[in-house]
Design a protein around this motif. Structure first.
Motif, mmCIF file in Angstrom:
data_model
loop_
_atom_site.group_PDB
_atom_site.id
_atom_site.type_symbol
_atom_site.label_atom_id
_atom_site.label_comp_id
_atom_site.label_asym_id
_atom_site.label_seq_id
_atom_site.Cartn_x
_atom_site.Cartn_y
_atom_site.Cartn_z
ATOM 1 N N ASP A 48 0.832 -1.208 -0.113
ATOM 2 C CA ASP A 48 0.065 -0.006 -0.120
ATOM 3 C C ASP A 48 0.771 1.225 0.048
ATOM 4 O O ASP A 48 0.505 2.415 -0.066
ATOM 5 N N THR A 49 1.986 1.013 0.073
ATOM 6 C CA THR A 49 3.086 2.198 0.182
ATOM 7 C C THR A 49 3.053 2.939 -1.323
ATOM 8 O O THR A 49 2.898 2.246 -2.209
ATOM 9 N N GLY A 50 2.993 4.032 -1.272
ATOM 10 C CA GLY A 50 2.958 5.108 -2.430
ATOM 11 C C GLY A 50 2.336 6.548 -1.996
ATOM 12 O O GLY A 50 2.252 6.632 -0.934
ATOM 13 N N VAL A 51 2.332 7.330 -2.995
ATOM 14 C CA VAL A 51 1.923 8.732 -2.806
ATOM 15 C C VAL A 51 0.461 8.553 -3.145
ATOM 16 O O VAL A 51 -0.110 7.945 -4.241
ATOM 17 N N TYR A 52 -0.599 9.100 -2.415
ATOM 18 C CA TYR A 52 -2.040 9.413 -2.625
ATOM 19 C C TYR A 52 -2.459 10.457 -2.873
ATOM 20 O O TYR A 52 -1.964 11.489 -2.305
ATOM 21 N N TYR A 53 -3.262 10.747 -4.160
ATOM 22 C CA TYR A 53 -3.622 11.803 -4.340
ATOM 23 C C TYR A 53 -5.107 11.774 -4.885
ATOM 24 O O TYR A 53 -5.936 10.923 -4.701
ATOM 25 N N CYS A 54 -5.881 12.985 -4.221
ATOM 26 C CA CYS A 54 -6.920 13.216 -4.610
ATOM 27 C C CYS A 54 -7.338 13.841 -5.712
ATOM 28 O O CYS A 54 -6.405 14.797 -6.071
ATOM 29 N N ALA A 55 -8.397 13.833 -6.377
ATOM 30 C CA ALA A 55 -8.744 14.433 -7.589
ATOM 31 C C ALA A 55 -10.348 14.831 -7.680
ATOM 32 O O ALA A 55 -10.991 13.857 -7.226
ATOM 33 N N ALA A 56 -10.751 15.683 -8.593
ATOM 34 C CA ALA A 56 -11.981 16.013 -8.760
ATOM 35 C C ALA A 56 -12.444 15.733 -10.275
ATOM 36 O O ALA A 56 -11.777 16.318 -11.173
ATOM 37 N N GLN A 57 -13.552 15.600 -10.666
ATOM 38 C CA GLN A 57 -14.209 15.874 -12.242
ATOM 39 C C GLN A 57 -15.824 15.580 -11.801
ATOM 40 O O GLN A 57 -16.362 15.498 -10.749
#
Length: 126
Positions: free
Chosen positions: A90-99
């Motif tokens: 689960d390691t990683g960079v987590y991003y939120c985004a919108a559309q």
């Protein structure tokens, strides 16, 4: 314009839980579908979960179903991602985004999204 700022990442142990937050500001709109994506080192960005801000309908990546919960607080314009039983993968960079487009087909496709946060690092140690 909508600004998205993630927080809540860090170094955690395998088996732990973590809650990520994504604060939205600017021209926020209840018509948005807001999602979480993640990118592990050396891998492509992948869909985690998304939510229709207005209806609360949720979408999850099949492999993560049951280990993550997406939610939002309309009063705070904040999106959350609760993750359980964390694993090193689960390691990683987590991003939120919108559309704007509803339905899992669009919600799970990163190319549908036009507003992105800068990401927050989650590192799960074994």
């Amino acid at each position: 314009q909508v600004q998205l700022v993630e927080s809540g990442g860090g170094l955690v142990q395998a088996g732990d839980s973590v809650r990520l937050s994504c604060a939205a500001s600017g021209r926020t709109n209840s018509r948005y579908v807001v999602g979480w994506f993640r990118q592990a080192p050396g891998k492509e960005r992948e869909f985690v979960a998304a939510i229709n801000w207005s209806t609360g309908r949720t979408y999850y990546a099949d492999p993560l179903q049951g280990r993550v919960t997406i939610s939002r607080d309309n009063t705070k314009d904040t999106l959350y991602l609760q993750m359980y039983s964390l694993k090193p993968e689960d390691t990683g960079v987590y991003y939120c985004a919108a559309q704007y487009y509803d339905g899992k087909y669009y919600a799970s496709d990163e190319h549908t999204y036009f507003y992105w946060g800068q990401g927050t690092q989650v590192t799960v140690s074994s």
